[in-house]
Write a protein that holds these residues in place. Structure first.
Motif, PDB file in Angstrom:
ATOM      1  N   ALA A   1       0.851  -1.191   0.000  1.00  0.00           N
ATOM      2  CA  ALA A   1       0.000   0.000   0.000  1.00  0.00           C
ATOM      3  C   ALA A   1       0.888   1.242   0.000  1.00  0.00           C
ATOM      4  O   ALA A   1       1.881   1.298   0.730  1.00  0.00           O
ATOM      5  CB  ALA A   1      -0.909   0.029   1.222  1.00  0.00           C
TER       6      ALA A   1
ATOM      7  N   SER B   1      -3.475   0.383  -3.491  1.00  0.00           N
ATOM      8  CA  SER B   1      -3.491  -0.901  -2.815  1.00  0.00           C
ATOM      9  C   SER B   1      -3.192  -1.969  -3.858  1.00  0.00           C
ATOM     10  O   SER B   1      -3.949  -2.106  -4.826  1.00  0.00           O
ATOM     11  CB  SER B   1      -4.875  -1.116  -2.192  1.00  0.00           C
ATOM     12  OG  SER B   1      -5.012  -2.413  -1.712  1.00  0.00           O
TER      13      SER B   1
ATOM     14  N   PRO C   1      -2.838  -2.517   3.035  1.00  0.00           N
ATOM     15  CA  PRO C   1      -3.717  -1.338   3.033  1.00  0.00           C
ATOM     16  C   PRO C   1      -4.783  -1.419   4.122  1.00  0.00           C
ATOM     17  O   PRO C   1      -5.962  -1.425   3.850  1.00  0.00           O
ATOM     18  CB  PRO C   1      -4.351  -1.389   1.644  1.00  0.00           C
ATOM     19  CG  PRO C   1      -4.370  -2.828   1.292  1.00  0.00           C
ATOM     20  CD  PRO C   1      -3.144  -3.441   1.927  1.00  0.00           C
TER      21      PRO C   1
END
Lengths: 110, 113
Positions: free
Chosen positions: B31, B50, B97
């Protein structure tokens, strides 16, 4: 909507005195809370997170879900603690963003 | 390598210029984030990538265009910016993420004339 409130923009504490930086949050689900710190001329970095329950550089923070607070505490302030401190919140699900409070500038008076 | 790096450190551009900010990490993080930080204010999220796909766009004006060429690189393309876009632009990365520790770069100080 998620929200983080840090009521003190500035906080000055004498060296050796206890420190408490306040943080309150608003979040409808199960939050993840963090304290980030930015020392002078350094990058923003994680200080601690509630899930790890660690003490870092003498700082601790306890998540109080009843009071929706995550105050940062240290029993004896040191000069090197002078910095900008941000409380931050994220949800525990995937792809949830990190929301920062407005920050508290802590100054330790020698 | 356990740091997020950003280039350039400083950038001055006119309102008609096109420039790009670059961010790189070699920690295997999946992420990556762009934040904007004005003086004496907290970082404000702009974009989240992401697994190299844009997952969050915080209603950022189209004069800011992010790009993630691969899992280690993140760019922010700038075009037709306004003076009020002058700020510190921070890149960050995290393992996943979600509610993970984010590692921040030192930022690019952008001035738009």
């Amino acid at each position: 909507a998620q929200r983080v409130t840090q009521p003190e923009k500035l906080l000055s504490v004498f060296k050796g005195a206890p420190v408490e930086l306040k943080c309150n949050y608003s979040y409808s689900g199960s939050p993840e809370l963090f304290w980030y710190v930015q020392y002078s001329r350094q990058r923003l970095q994680l200080l601690l997170r509630h899930i790890s329950r660690e003490s870092i550089k003498g700082f601790t923070a306890d998540l109080n879900k009843g009071e929706t607070s995550f105050h940062l505490k240290k029993p004896f302030a040191q000069e090197e603690d002078s910095a900008m401190y941000y409380c931050a919140l994220s949800g525990s699900n995937l792809n949830e963003k990190l929301t920062f409070g407005t920050g508290t500038r802590l100054t330790i008076i020698p | 390598d356990t740091e997020v790096t950003q280039t350039p450190k400083h950038l001055v551009m006119g309102m008609t210029n096109k420039k790009s900010l670059k961010c790189e990490q070699h920690m295997g993080h999946r992420a990556m984030y762009w934040y904007k930080q004005k003086a004496k204010k907290p970082p404000e999220l702009m974009f989240v990538y992401s697994y190299e796909k844009l997952s969050i766009n915080e209603s950022v004006p189209s004069r800011f265009s992010p790009e993630c060429p691969n899992s280690s690189l993140l760019n922010l393309h700038l075009h037709a910016l306004q003076p009020e876009d002058s700020a510190l632009y921070l890149c960050a990365s995290s393992h996943l993420p979600s509610a993970n520790e984010q590692f921040f770069g030192p930022g690019t100080r952008l001035t738009v004339l």
